[in-house]
Design a protein around this motif. Structure first.
Motif, short mmCIF file in Angstrom:
data_model
loop_
_atom_site.label_atom_id
_atom_site.label_comp_id
_atom_site.label_asym_id
_atom_site.label_seq_id
_atom_site.Cartn_x
_atom_site.Cartn_y
_atom_site.Cartn_z
N TRP A 111 43.66 50.07 40.56
CA TRP A 111 44.45 49.24 41.49
C TRP A 111 44.35 49.77 42.92
O TRP A 111 44.10 49.01 43.86
CB TRP A 111 45.92 49.23 41.02
CG TRP A 111 46.80 48.32 41.82
CD1 TRP A 111 46.99 46.98 41.63
CD2 TRP A 111 47.62 48.68 42.94
NE1 TRP A 111 47.87 46.49 42.56
CE2 TRP A 111 48.28 47.51 43.37
CE3 TRP A 111 47.86 49.88 43.62
CZ2 TRP A 111 49.16 47.49 44.46
CZ3 TRP A 111 48.74 49.87 44.70
CH2 TRP A 111 49.38 48.69 45.11
N TYR A 169 45.92 37.35 47.79
CA TYR A 169 46.36 38.21 46.69
C TYR A 169 46.26 37.52 45.34
O TYR A 169 45.87 38.14 44.35
CB TYR A 169 47.77 38.75 46.95
CG TYR A 169 47.72 39.90 47.94
CD1 TYR A 169 47.02 41.06 47.62
CD2 TYR A 169 48.29 39.81 49.20
CE1 TYR A 169 46.92 42.10 48.52
CE2 TYR A 169 48.21 40.85 50.11
CZ TYR A 169 47.52 42.00 49.77
OH TYR A 169 47.40 43.02 50.65
N GLU A 210 44.20 39.14 42.38
CA GLU A 210 44.86 39.43 41.09
C GLU A 210 44.11 38.77 39.93
O GLU A 210 43.99 39.35 38.84
CB GLU A 210 46.31 38.94 41.13
CG GLU A 210 47.19 39.79 42.03
CD GLU A 210 48.49 39.10 42.45
OE1 GLU A 210 48.98 38.24 41.71
OE2 GLU A 210 49.00 39.43 43.55
N TYR A 248 42.85 41.32 37.06
CA TYR A 248 43.36 41.31 35.68
C TYR A 248 42.28 40.91 34.68
O TYR A 248 42.28 41.37 33.54
CB TYR A 248 44.60 40.43 35.55
CG TYR A 248 45.86 41.19 35.89
CD1 TYR A 248 46.38 42.13 35.00
CD2 TYR A 248 46.49 41.03 37.11
CE1 TYR A 248 47.51 42.87 35.31
CE2 TYR A 248 47.63 41.76 37.44
CZ TYR A 248 48.13 42.68 36.53
OH TYR A 248 49.24 43.41 36.84
N VAL A 270 53.29 40.21 37.71
CA VAL A 270 53.26 40.43 39.17
C VAL A 270 54.16 39.39 39.81
O VAL A 270 54.08 38.21 39.48
CB VAL A 270 51.83 40.23 39.74
CG1 VAL A 270 51.80 40.56 41.24
CG2 VAL A 270 50.81 41.07 39.00
N ASN A 317 54.69 37.58 43.30
CA ASN A 317 54.12 37.37 44.63
C ASN A 317 55.13 36.63 45.47
O ASN A 317 55.58 35.55 45.08
CB ASN A 317 52.83 36.54 44.54
CG ASN A 317 51.73 37.28 43.82
OD1 ASN A 317 51.13 38.20 44.38
ND2 ASN A 317 51.49 36.92 42.57
N PHE A 358 53.41 44.61 41.44
CA PHE A 358 52.82 44.72 40.10
C PHE A 358 53.65 45.64 39.21
O PHE A 358 54.07 46.72 39.66
CB PHE A 358 51.43 45.33 40.16
CG PHE A 358 50.39 44.55 40.92
CD1 PHE A 358 50.50 44.34 42.29
CD2 PHE A 358 49.27 44.05 40.27
CE1 PHE A 358 49.53 43.64 43.00
CE2 PHE A 358 48.29 43.35 40.96
CZ PHE A 358 48.43 43.15 42.33
N SER A 412 51.88 45.70 32.67
CA SER A 412 50.43 45.47 32.67
C SER A 412 49.79 46.22 31.51
O SER A 412 48.94 45.67 30.79
CB SER A 412 49.81 45.93 33.99
OG SER A 412 50.32 45.17 35.07
#
Lengths: 515, 515
Positions: free
Chosen positions: A52, A281, A285, A289, A335, A337, A374, A379
């Motif tokens: 990340w 973003y 992402e 992912y 996540v 946003n 995040f 995750s």
């Protein structure tokens, strides 16, 4: 199949048995909502965080993203100003009979399917009474709904001490450090501040696995932007053609729900997403992912409904991942946003009395904030479930198909036999690999087949075996986890070949002579 | 010289101004004992931790050291069993007039020079009365001494919640995870468990800088050993000739104190240090802190006095670093080394009811523990002070002589002029370096001299300038921070040359053509 256990149960069993994740203080009966990463899990966590940082922070040149690491205990004033003291609450309902506590909104949603986020305690109590909703545990009548602050409080200093809180999110540190970061780095807008660290929430009902924890880790970026440049993200061209899966508000109201696929570029042009910084973003992402092993069709961005969105929001879209749960998939938010506009800096400027505007081309302005936030543990949980492979499909044991970049152990080293110098040669290779920075394991116990199975079970992509041929001609075999194929390479090339394999610069078939 | 400020003041000033360390919640007046690492400081911290992990954990093959990452909130039972609930206390004395609180032992030591560690509250009160020690702040009579637990408490769960504590040390996690780690890694003794993470202590009087914090970070190893093998550390030969500086109990009683220098090997043979495992860490710490920029003659290991040592101890030696404080140096404890025998596992086995013995060659035994426990923030503080260089000695600005391995920024990139394509070329090189993993800064503001000064001020070892010659022949200059000499190298070799310089594989003079 007589196998009745869910993927979740199987993943938690192997996590415990193979050193991925342990309940904290397990020998004292555990501690709900707090987990330890074991020797294998802590490498998975470290690799994920480094991946990340490399993808979202350290290689970002324009705008730059600065990394900070701040306190986890924050004084009362900060969290009063941020609104957490007054508004960071959950509705709770207790059963007077069995003394169990529940999230009132969950009890209502489970009983009626009604979505009640944002309602106050009186309204929730009324719904419970009108629908005669009873204790899910013992079927008694429930008490009235009360409001419960989710922050963990403590007292700091001598005497009775002053009230302070464990931070409920990492974000506040970046707002508090905004001015110092700008001046010390001589930064102009746009620039970002990122942080990886722990946050704490006193969840009423932590669930199984790493989905709803009381202590959890976040990776957050606050991107500070001059509002007139929100559609001039300097690197937007790099990702504008990435297709993003969106669940709009309209899409959520359809039956079944309708997900649209749209390029980042189009999503901004059609005003579906608020601006380029935000869409940037979501695109990154999507790529990230996927590289972490989550299939593209198993996640989407959901536009939060008005009642889920704070008043200052310019747009909130959560990345949600589907987990297999029999007929009905479980949806987990991974996540958040948020386009937070000028709220955070404006609000802290007001409460602290500090001028948090920035001088931009002769004009003083309060920066707008685009925030991707995040969840590390969530995750990891989703990666564990999605990379998990059942036994019996292509081999007689369970395994994890971790992408190389996050695989906790990169290579295992086996001597074929425990004699004729093979263990000594294998240990020498193992030691060299460790000193060269590889996360490696040496294993000489049991048959080669059992050792491959053990390596697969923690998702190790490559295994090297030292055999009689090694002793003759200084070559070793490398076995590929996914295909179970083998190649033979000269020992002297092993480090170089493993690096190229791990960085996916060569295909496995190119790595050496087929065995 | 009119310069009256101490090194500490100067270091804290530059830390604040250049993004090394900020007080947490500074815009709200700060929060005593809690600090944030800014954009430069967080790289220093990250490099230090990685250097430690590589030197003490990841490259250790035999015995292996497993890394874990555990919860920071621990349930009451764990800290009751460990003794922290009852014994992790400080004596406190309040002034009834000005309401200031003091550590009673510090007040007595400052007033009388008497060493009173280990005395109870009645004895301390008696000493205060007998010596008529008054408030250091307002000279009023002090109240009686009371006992204050140093843990930060919180309540977890619904309703009134259950008492839990922020962990006062990382070590408990390794004891709690001992059994799971042993079984999941199929480990036999000896093996270590390591952790890097936050701990919390409600210090009565946090001091300036990073020396006594309420939230701090530790790097700890618990090495678990079969007690009959304590003098068979497998790698002892690698460090046995390292000379260690020891301040024995006898040496402490002499006036002036006498430090002896002795090899690790001799210290064990002469029974000065308890065993090879213990001496192994003292030798490695000696090498490591020297590489971190602490001069060898500025630190020593002090044998704790009996009253400073818990009853179960088989030996406690603290690594102490001297900080410059005018005539009288300040001594700061940086690493605690403890041979804890079977106390921790035996104690947790008793309180949890879990069998924490390990089956070793057919015999069940409780492992003995050798524990080196490093303070991250304290180490950083000492490195900052010891690497700090005054202005006026060899240049007209202050600078930090950070060793390359921990320097927060490795290279800065400057275009000589802001014209003729130099900024474009410089930015391209900067971007390439960032993508290649370098911590780099691009700076085009002000004269080259000012930019060198700014780079020196954050201890950046190398600066590259793109000038007119670059545009002609694709070479750049590299300037060495320590000598201020310059060489010119082909741009295409820059990454390779910088890597070799940073890893100290070549001398600066070998890096290119002298300028």
């Amino acid at each position: 199949m007589s196998e009745k256990r869910s993927t979740l149960d199987k993943v938690m069993e192997v996590s415990l048995r193979r050193g991925l994740v342990f309940p904290t203080a397990e020998i004292y009966g555990g501690f709900a909502g707090v987990y330890d990463f074991g020797p294998i899990g802590s490498f998975l966590r470290e690799n994920l965080i480094n991946f990340w940082l490399n993808y979202f922070v350290k290689t970002e040149v324009d705008p730059p993203v600065y990394l900070v690491s701040g306190g986890t205990v924050l004084p009362f004033d900060v969290l009063k100003a941020s609104g957490h003291v007054d508004h960071f609450v959950d509705p709770v309902v207790e059963c007077p009979e069995c003394k169990t506590e529940f999230r009132a909104d969950h009890v209502i949603e489970d009983a009626t399917g009604q979505f009640v986020e944002g309602l106050d305690e009186q309204e929730l109590t009324r719904i419970i009474r009108e629908n005669n909703i009873r204790c899910p545990n013992c079927d008694s009548e429930l008490a009235d709904v009360t409001i419960f602050n989710l922050m963990l409080a403590t007292k700091v200093g001598g005497g009775k001490g002053k009230v302070a809180f464990l931070r409920p999110e990492t974000a506040q540190i970046m707002f508090l450090d905004f001015k110092r970061t700008a001046t010390s780095m001589r930064a102009k807008l746009p620039f970002g501040i990122a942080q990886v660290g722990s946050s704490y929430r006193n969840e009423i009902s932590p669930r199984k696995g790493l989905i709803r924890l009381r202590e959890f880790e976040q990776m957050e970026i606050e991107m500070f932007v001059d509002p007139v440049t929100l559609n001039d993200q300097p690197n937007f061209a790099e990702i504008e053609k990435v297709k993003i899966r969106l669940l709009t508000r309209e899409g959520q109201d359809k039956e079944p729900q309708e997900i649209i696929e749209i390029t980042a570029d189009e999503a901004v042009k059609q005003n579906i997403l608020p601006n380029q910084y935000f869409a940037y973003y979501l695109a990154k992402e999507t790529v990230w992912y996927t590289r972490c092993g989550i299939p593209r069709d198993k996640f989407r961005f959901r536009h939060m409904k008005p009642e889920e969105t704070p008043h200052y929001s310019g747009g909130n879209w959560d990345l949600e991942i589907e987990l297999p749960r029999g007929e009905k998939a479980q949806i987990v938010e991974i996540v958040g946003n948020a386009y937070r506009q000028a709220y955070d800096l404006g609000n802290h400027a007001k409460h602290s009395g500090e001028d948090l505007s920035i001088d931009q081309d002769g004009e003083k302005l309060i920066a707008h904030v685009v925030e991707p936030s995040f969840g590390v543990d969530r995750s990891i949980h989703c990666i564990l479930e999605h990379c998990f492979r059942e036994k019996g499909i292509d081999r007689d044991w369970i395994w994890f198909k971790f992408p190389n970049v996050i695989a906790p152990i990169s290579v295992e080293i086996f001597p074929l036999m425990r004699k004729d110098g093979m263990p000594e040669t294998a240990k020498q290779i193992y030691t060299t690999l460790k000193k060269a920075g590889f996360n490696a394991i040496y294993d000489q116990a049991g048959s080669i087949g059992r050792r491959y199975a053990r390596a697969d079970e923690i998702g190790c992509p490559y295994c090297c075996t030292i055999d009689y041929t090694t002793l003759d001609d200084n070559t070793v075999t490398i076995r590929d986890r996914d295909t179970m194929k083998q190649v033979r390479v000269p020992t002297i090339e092993l480090i170089d070949v493993l690096r190229q394999l791990l960085e996916e610069k060569i295909e496995f078939e190119e790595a050496g002579q087929p065995v």
